[in-house]
Structures are given as C-alpha cells and as structure tokens.
Design a protein around this motif. Structure first.
Motif, PDB file in Angstrom:
ATOM      1  N   LYS A  33       2.396   1.765  -3.472  1.00 53.63           N
ATOM      2  CA  LYS A  33       1.371   2.241  -4.419  1.00 53.63           C
ATOM      3  C   LYS A  33       1.105   3.729  -4.197  1.00 53.63           C
ATOM      4  CE  LYS A  33      -1.589  -1.710  -5.120  1.00 53.63           C
ATOM      5  NZ  LYS A  33      -2.765  -2.375  -4.620  1.00 53.63           N
ATOM      6  N   ALA A  34       1.034   4.100  -2.923  1.00 60.45           N
ATOM      7  CA  ALA A  34       0.752   5.499  -2.572  1.00 60.45           C
ATOM      8  C   ALA A  34       1.892   6.414  -3.012  1.00 60.45           C
ATOM      9  CB  ALA A  34       0.515   5.617  -1.069  1.00 60.45           C
TER      10      ALA A  34
ATOM     11  N   LEU B 281       1.395   7.180  -6.572  1.00 63.41           N
ATOM     12  CA  LEU B 281       0.291   8.139  -6.738  1.00 63.41           C
ATOM     13  C   LEU B 281       0.722   9.551  -6.334  1.00 63.41           C
ATOM     14  CD1 LEU B 281      -2.647   5.981  -5.408  1.00 63.41           C
ATOM     15  CD2 LEU B 281      -2.528   7.002  -7.680  1.00 63.41           C
ATOM     16  N   PHE B 282       1.472   9.642  -5.245  1.00 64.16           N
ATOM     17  CA  PHE B 282       1.919  10.970  -4.789  1.00 64.16           C
ATOM     18  C   PHE B 282       2.728  11.661  -5.888  1.00 64.16           C
ATOM     19  CE2 PHE B 282       5.231  13.690  -2.923  1.00 64.16           C
ATOM     20  CZ  PHE B 282       4.439  14.634  -2.290  1.00 64.16           C
TER      21      PHE B 282
ATOM     22  N   ALA C  43      -2.281  10.510  -0.639  1.00 65.78           N
ATOM     23  CA  ALA C  43      -1.266   9.571  -1.153  1.00 65.78           C
ATOM     24  C   ALA C  43       0.011   9.709  -0.316  1.00 65.78           C
ATOM     25  CB  ALA C  43      -0.990   9.859  -2.624  1.00 65.78           C
TER      26      ALA C  43
ATOM     27  N   TYR D 131      -0.614   7.850   2.971  1.00 65.32           N
ATOM     28  CA  TYR D 131      -0.550   6.387   2.906  1.00 65.32           C
ATOM     29  C   TYR D 131       0.879   5.895   2.666  1.00 65.32           C
ATOM     30  CZ  TYR D 131      -5.570   5.493   3.203  1.00 65.32           C
ATOM     31  OH  TYR D 131      -6.857   5.376   3.647  1.00 65.32           O
ATOM     32  N   ALA D 132       1.690   6.721   2.016  1.00 65.25           N
ATOM     33  CA  ALA D 132       3.089   6.322   1.803  1.00 65.25           C
ATOM     34  C   ALA D 132       3.869   6.355   3.116  1.00 65.25           C
ATOM     35  CB  ALA D 132       3.722   7.226   0.760  1.00 65.25           C
TER      36      ALA D 132
ATOM     37  N   ILE E   8       0.858  -1.208   0.000  1.00 62.74           N
ATOM     38  CA  ILE E   8       0.000   0.000   0.000  1.00 62.74           C
ATOM     39  C   ILE E   8       0.884   1.245   0.000  1.00 62.74           C
ATOM     40  CG2 ILE E   8      -1.555   1.376   1.478  1.00 62.74           C
ATOM     41  CD1 ILE E   8      -3.072  -1.175   2.068  1.00 62.74           C
ATOM     42  N   ARG E   9       1.912   1.232   0.843  1.00 61.27           N
ATOM     43  CA  ARG E   9       2.811   2.400   0.919  1.00 61.27           C
ATOM     44  C   ARG E   9       3.454   2.686  -0.454  1.00 61.27           C
ATOM     45  NH1 ARG E   9       4.028   4.060   6.072  1.00 61.27           N
ATOM     46  NH2 ARG E   9       3.695   2.591   7.774  1.00 61.27           N
TER      47      ARG E   9
ATOM     48  N   SER F  26      -8.156   1.922   4.593  1.00 59.24           N
ATOM     49  CA  SER F  26      -8.196   2.550   3.257  1.00 59.24           C
ATOM     50  C   SER F  26      -9.500   2.286   2.504  1.00 59.24           C
ATOM     51  CB  SER F  26      -6.983   2.150   2.406  1.00 59.24           C
ATOM     52  OG  SER F  26      -7.129   0.862   1.888  1.00 59.24           O
TER      53      SER F  26
ATOM     54  N   LEU G 101      -6.613   5.637  -1.670  1.00 58.79           N
ATOM     55  CA  LEU G 101      -5.253   6.163  -1.816  1.00 58.79           C
ATOM     56  C   LEU G 101      -5.174   7.323  -2.807  1.00 58.79           C
ATOM     57  CD1 LEU G 101      -4.706   3.334  -0.532  1.00 58.79           C
ATOM     58  CD2 LEU G 101      -2.692   3.171  -1.971  1.00 58.79           C
ATOM     59  N   ASN G 102      -6.068   7.302  -3.797  1.00 56.49           N
ATOM     60  CA  ASN G 102      -5.976   8.310  -4.867  1.00 56.49           C
ATOM     61  C   ASN G 102      -6.905   9.495  -4.654  1.00 56.49           C
ATOM     62  OD1 ASN G 102      -8.384   7.079  -5.267  1.00 56.49           O
ATOM     63  ND2 ASN G 102      -8.072   6.614  -7.434  1.00 56.49           N
TER      64      ASN G 102
END
Lengths: 347, 464
Positions: free
Chosen positions: B52-53, B56-57, B173, B176-177, B49-50, B161, B166-167
C-alpha cells in the motif's frame, strides 16, 4: 469567483492554508466613478494630478483589475506640510466599486502626512481595491494613515509598496475596522543606509469577516530599521490570518527589525492564524518577533468591575488599553478621536 | 580574524569499514519489497502495508516548501542491506568489523555504565539488542522491530502505523514500503525505569538508505527515558534516512525522548516522529541536530488528554553545505494542555538553519498554554537563519506567546572576555558554548558531554 491571493514570500507547510488565501470575491461592475475629495491648504508645497487611466493593473495581492483612478502626488524638496492632506473616497449605491492607485513621491528632505479614508455613504456593499505606492527620497519623512470606514458587507483590498532611500522614513497607520473580506499587502524596500519604516496596524474582526494581512520588509541597507506592530480584536466568527516577514538581506549590517502581533479574542468561535517570519542572511543584525493571543484577563475584568463598571464597559476599557500604544502614535488628533469613536461603535 | 581548516576529520564518526553483506536491494519496487518481506519472514499483513505504501509513494509529490529534494533518486539508493550476521545478545558475538565501530562510538561502554538496555542497528538490520535482567523482570519489552512483529504481534498490530499514517507525506510512504530494523519498547503500567534505554543507528554503506521504525508504548503511570543516536561516515554518494518514530505516552505516564543526530554530510535526513500524549502525561523531546546535508524533521505531539504536557528543547548547528530544516508541531486537543518550546540554532560557513513550528489549539483545548522561544546565532554573513512559525488558535481561552530573536555574538561580551585574558577566538567559542548550554544540560550527563564535543568539532575550523 475564486481567487488565490496574498502569497507569502516563503512557503511553509500547507496544513493551515496560510501560504496564500483562497477567497471568493464578487467584484461588482463600475456604474459611476466615486466621489473623491482631496483637501489640503498647502497646495503650493505639493503637486497633484488625477488620471482615469482605465487600464488593467495588478498588485502584490495578486488580483488583476481595471484601474479607475490614479492620483499622483509629489511633495516638493525641503517642504514641510504643516497640515495633513486628506484624500476621501465615498461609496454610494451607484458608485460601489473602486480600483484606485495613489502614488506619493516624497522628495528629498520633505515632511508630510496624508490621510486616506474610504467611506460608505449607505448600506450598499462596497468593493475597494487600493494600490498605494510611495517613494521616499533622501532624508524625507512620509506619514500615511489609511482608514476603512466602509459598511460591514464591503470588501477591502489594500496593497502598499514603499521604496525608501538614504535616511528616509515612512510610517503607515492602518485602521482596518470594518468590512467583510479584508486583504492587506504591505511591502517596504529599505534599500539605502539608515532608511526606516514603521507599520502600525489596528484591526477589528467581527461577524463573519475574514482578514488576511501579508506584510514584508526587506532590509538591504546598513543601519536600516523596521518596526511592524499589529494589535487586533476578534469577535463572533471572524477569521484572521496574520503573515509578517522581516527579511535581513546580505549587507544590511547593524540593521534592526522587530515585528509584534497581539490579538485579543472576544469569542470562542473566532479563529486566529499567525505566521511571523524572520529571514536572515546577514550576521550583524538584531531581529525579533513576538506574537501573543488570549482572551480578556478575568482578574483585570474583575478589578475594573469592582470599581462599578459593567462587564461590557470593563471589556471596552481593556480593549482600548490594548490599542492605546498604537493610538497614541496617531499624530492627527482629530483622526485619533474619530478612530476611537469608530472602535467604540464596533465593540 | 577566523582560522579556517578544510576537511576536518570527524574522527570517531567517520570510521569506514569493509563489511560483508549477504543481501542487497536497490531502489524501490514490488520486487525489492517482496525480497525484504521474505528475508524477514513477515506475516501477510505487514507485506500488505508495504505494498500500500509503495502505491502511495508513487502517487505523492515532494513537498512544495522547504529544502530542495529533487536530487534524491531513490532508484540509485541501496534500500536494503543485510550484514553477514544475525542479531546478537552479547557484544562478543558481534563480528569484529562491526563491533569495532560501536566500540569506537562508545556504545558498549555506555551500556555498562549508565543504560538499562541497548539496541544497535548496522545499515538495515539490528546487530545487537540487550536488556538488563532486572528491567526485563519488570515486564519491560525492548527488542528490535522484526522480533517484535514475530513475538508480540497483537501489541504491534494495535499501535503500528496508528500514530503516523501511511499517507502523511511522500517519505513516510517510502518508509513504510521499505522499513527495516528499529526498536520496539513496551513499558507496562506503573513501571518506572531509573536508567535510560538507548538505540544507536549506524548507516555504514555508501549510497544507502536506512528506514528503521521505532515504536514505544509507555503504559499508564509508567516512566521511560529513551536515547537515540545516529551517525554515518562521510561519502561522496548521497545517503538517505527516512525513519519513523511512533510514541504512545498513555495516561499519567512520562517519556523523555533524546536524540543526538550526527549523520554524515552526504545524508538526506527525512525523518518523521509523532507522539500521542494521554491525560496527565508528558512528553519531553530533547534534540541535537548536527549532521546531514539536508534535514527535514518536525516531531509532532498530539496532546489528547487533559493536562497533557509537551516540552521541546532543541539545538541545530549547520555548517558548510548543510540545510537543517527542523522544528516541531503541536496539537492541543484537550483541556489544560501545555507546551513549552526552547529552540536554538547556530549557522556558520554558509550553513542554513530553518526553524519551523506548527501549533494548533483546537476548540476543545480550553485553558491551553503555549510558550515558544527561538534564538538564532549567525557566525558569519554567508550563512542563513530563518524562523517560520505558524499557529492556529480556535478558542478564546488560551495563553499563547511566541518569541524569536536573531543576532550575532555580542561585541561587548567579546570585549569583556578579552579583558579577562581570553583571545578573541577563545571568547567567541566560549560564547557559542554558553549559547548552547541550556540545551546541553537537558541531556543526561554522558550525552551532554557528547553534545559539547560535537559543538567543539563544529566550531573547529571556524573559531579557535
């Protein structure tokens, strides 16, 4: 072709897509210029000239196009028009597109009323784009009613800009009753002490019509006053965006601003969006806005029907009761009756 | 005439201590994320998850509306700071320097007197978590978020989440990172807590970020009051707070979520809160926003169940150099849902208060009722106060009203109070407190006192 038009003065979250409108507009070519009638029995009090400039021009709506007509009107100093001046544009099958500009200069201490009408003569979809610029000098009083009596497939774009000087007053009555895509932009600059404006708007959205209104009044002078009131009904699959801003600028001490919108929903498929903004950088002001939406009240309906009226008659009565506070502000009785008749037909 | 005092010492909130840290991550990168994940001994699904975030960030842009955020360079921010202590179950075991801060903030005292449980976070990590034995026996889970991932993985996986994706935006984002710390609360079916739980978040290090995750599940028929406090000492460097709150109020449950936020005025507060509300359930938001340089905070309530209710009561107070852009979002997604909003804001000394709302009545939300009321008070002409509400209504069966007013302190009211013997400054201060009173009385008594004290601190230097 797609256009992004009518941007709000301040952006907010993009979720409802209300910061501007993304609209598909099919702008027809001009084959023949429209018939314009200007009726006034007091020509000695006003100066009028009409140009056909054929130049490219834009408005606060954000759409650039070729200007077909420009009408310049000056109301002379200290003159008062006893009878209203009427300007009519007629749309026909071979003259179905118009981009015009009407400039009204209300000189010091003058008092006048203008009625601007757009009329479809047949079923040809019309494309009307009006730029309306008004300059209201010291102590002048200018009253303008604009009626869109165009057929249901027409597109109507109206951009109004007002500059109001010391103790000047401008009133606009907008009757946005027919048409398909209807985009209105209204801007008033209350730049001097005790200048004021009123905007009274009645709209009807039905079928698949799309209405986008973007109103802004900037209060800059001391003791300036703004009232912007909108009443509307939405039926069928109509969509309406109402964006209204009162912006109290620094220095407008003792200013007063009020914006109000009421929408009556007659269909479960209609969509209403509203964004009434109050912006303020002056301490000593009094500002308010309110918005209300809802369907016809069942108790009211039941009461009226118990007096022997059918449901549709009862609904009409409630709609008129809703519009009445604005209709009574129309000073021209003949026009008021015409509007009532138009509303009756539309609902 | 106004008396101005510069550089007011914010007393207890401005305590600066030298704290020993054992780990530090700066900026945002895969290395920093892997460092955090390793330190916390997280399972792979959390690391995924981190990562992926992080992607996205890097892809998402800053919002194109609201306050300017370009001054934030996340690569200059200490994004993970681990104090040299573990989470403790008694205050005596918390290191002296950290305990002193919480003592001065009154947290241990409040725990003794009026709370069912307390969590305390210092920079990136929880330093204290305790739940009263009586409440624990009812099956209530209240722990820091890292422990929850390890001890209640199925519950966390089910909800984490799921409310805030996350988005959602760039700074969620970021959250979540880098998330670290926060609280996890589960109130089982039918359990009604008489006393509130409180989590206090303290960001003590200069130039640092705090990214705590709060996840609360109030199961069917249960009741919970939760209080969240936040503060930080003032520094010249920019701090950032990008927390996330996910709330699930299941059918017939009630949650009162109160926040008193008093971040220091070098803080960018980019917090995200969202609540799913079930059938016959109710969420109450009570918010006091006093601190931060910039705040962007708009709690979202999704009224998913029939008869679901939302009450939102908030006050913002923006002074010199502050831009508080706050408000709420509501989605009516079921029959007979209702929402009542009462928001107040005060701007002074060049402060900017913006109220934004976003109300959406969906087609299936028959007989929805919304009532919004916003009041703004301007204490001078160098400040700014904006009200920017948006609504979208997709059904005719709705009762909706929105009212907002803006104005100054009434001259008549001042005159009246002065005729009763008060000085002009005292009269003005009394009126401001009266303006805030309907909000402060919504807080539990101890916190209403706290809020009034914050208002007094804010008024100091302007009035009286």
């Amino acid at each position: 072709m797609k256009y992004i038009l009518n941007e709000t003065p301040v952006k907010t979250t993009n979720g409802f897509m209300i910061n501007n409108i993304n609209v598909d507009l099919d702008i027809p070519l001009v084959y023949k210029l429209n018939i314009i009638n200007i009726v006034s029995d007091e020509m000695d009090k006003i100066d009028i000239d009409i140009n056909k400039p054929n130049t490219n021009e834009t408005t606060k709506i954000g759409l650039e196009d070729t200007l077909d007509y420009e009408i310049n009107i000056t109301v002379k100093e200290y003159e008062e028009l006893k009878n209203d001046c009427i300007i009519e544009y007629h749309f026909t099958n071979d003259a179905n597109k118009l981009f015009s500009r009407i400039n009204i200069n209300a000189k010091e201490s003058s008092k006048s009323k203008f009625i601007i009408k757009f009329i479809s003569e047949d079923d040809t979809p019309a494309f009307n784009y009006l730029k309306q610029i008004n300059n209201v000098e010291k102590n002048a009083h200018l009253d303008i009613s604009i009626v869109a009596n165009i057929n249901k497939d027409s597109n109507n774009l109206i951009a109004i800009e007002n500059n109001v000087e010391e103790s000047g007053f401008i009133n606009h009555n907008l009757y946005d009753l027919k048409g398909n895509k209807r985009i209105t932009n209204y801007y008033t600059d209350l730049k001097d002490i005790s200048s004021s404006n009123n905007l009274n708007n009645i709209y009807i959205g039905k079928d698949d019509s799309l209405l986008d209104m973007n109103y802004l009044t900037e209060l800059k002078g001391v003791k300036t006053e703004s009232n912007m009131t909108t009443y509307g009904i939405l039926n069928d699959k109509a969509i309406k965006n109402y964006k209204s801003t009162i912006d109290f600028k620094s220095g407008c001490k003792k200013a007063f601003g009020k914006e109000y919108e009421n929408v009556l929903l007659l269909s479960d498929n209609a969509i209403t969006k509203s964004l009434p903004m109050l912006l303020c950088t002056e301490e000593d002001v009094n500002g308010s806005h309110s918005v209300s939406s809802g369907k016809v009240d069942n108790n009211q309906l039941f009461y009226i029907m118990s007096r022997g009226l059918s449901k549709s008659e009862a609904t009409k009565l409630i709609v008129f009761a809703n519009f009445n506070s604005l209709l009574k502000k129309e000073s021209n009785e003949e026009l008021r009756n015409e509007i009532i008749e138009l509303i009756e037909k539309e609902i | 005439m106004k008396t101005r005092i510069d550089n007011i010492d914010k007393n207890i909130y401005n305590i600066k201590t030298e704290t020993k840290y054992i780990k530090k991550g700066v900026g945002i990168s895969e290395d920093v994320i892997r460092l955090i994940s390793k330190e916390k001994e997280e399972p792979d699904w959390v690391l995924d998850i981190r990562l992926k975030a992080l992607k996205l960030f890097n892809e998402l842009n800053n919002p194109d509306w609201g306050p300017e955020l370009t001054e934030l360079d996340i690569n200059k921010i200490a994004t993970y700071i681990k104090p040299e202590t573990k989470k403790q179950m008694t205050w005596d075991d918390v290191p002296n320097d950290i305990r002193n801060v919480f003592d001065k903030l009154g947290i241990p005292e409040a725990e003794k007197e009026s709370l069912a449980g307390v969590g305390a976070q210092y920079d990136s990590e929880a330093v204290y978590h305790n739940l009263s034995e009586k409440v624990e026996k009812l099956g209530v889970i209240y722990t820091d978020f890292d422990t929850a991932i390890k001890e209640y993985p199925e519950l966390v996986k089910k909800y984490f989440s799921k409310a805030v994706p996350l988005n959602d935006h760039k700074y969620i984002a970021l959250h979540y990172a880098l998330f670290s710390g926060g609280s996890f609360i589960y109130v089982p079916k039918g359990v009604k807590l008489d006393y509130p739980l409180q989590s206090y978040f303290r960001l003590n290090a200069p130039g640092a970020g705090q990214f705590e995750h709060t996840l609360i599940v109030v199961d069917e028929g249960a009741d919970l009051q939760f209080i969240e406090g936040c503060s930080a000492p003032g520094y010249n460097e920019l701090n950032v707070h990008a927390g996330c709150v996910e709330l699930f109020v299941n059918d017939n449950a009630n949650l009162r979520f109160s926040t008193i936020e008093n971040w220091s005025k070098n803080m960018l507060n980019l917090n995200t809160k969202k609540c799913f509300v079930g059938k016959n359930a109710k969420i109450e938001w009570i918010m006091g926003s006093f601190g931060s340089k910039v705040s962007m905070l708009y709690p979202l309530s999704v009224l998913n169940g029939e008869n679901a209710k939302c009450e939102f009561t908030a006050i913002s107070f923006a002074g010199n150099g502050q831009n508080l852009d706050t408000g709420l979002k509501v989605i009516h997604n079921a029959k007979n849902t209702s929402c009542v909003v009462n928001s107040k804001s005060i701007s002074k000394d060049g402060g900017i208060c913006t109220f934004r709302s976003y109300e959406w009545v969906k087609k299936n939300a028959k007989n929805a009722k919304l009532s919004l009321n916003c009041e703004s008070l301007m204490l001078d002409s160098i400040s700014r106060s904006d009200t920017i509400p948006v609504n979208k209504i997709e059904t005719d069966d709705v009762t909706f009203s929105h009212e907002a007013t803006i104005g100054k302190i009434s001259d008549k009211a001042i005159f009246y109070l002065m005729s009763r013997g008060l000085s002009e400054d005292e009269a003005k201060a009394l009126i401001v407190r009266g303006f805030a009173e309907p909000i402060s009385k919504s807080f539990p008594v101890e916190y209403a006192v706290e809020m009034n004290r914050l208002i007094n601190l804010e008024l100091e230097g302007t009035i009286g």
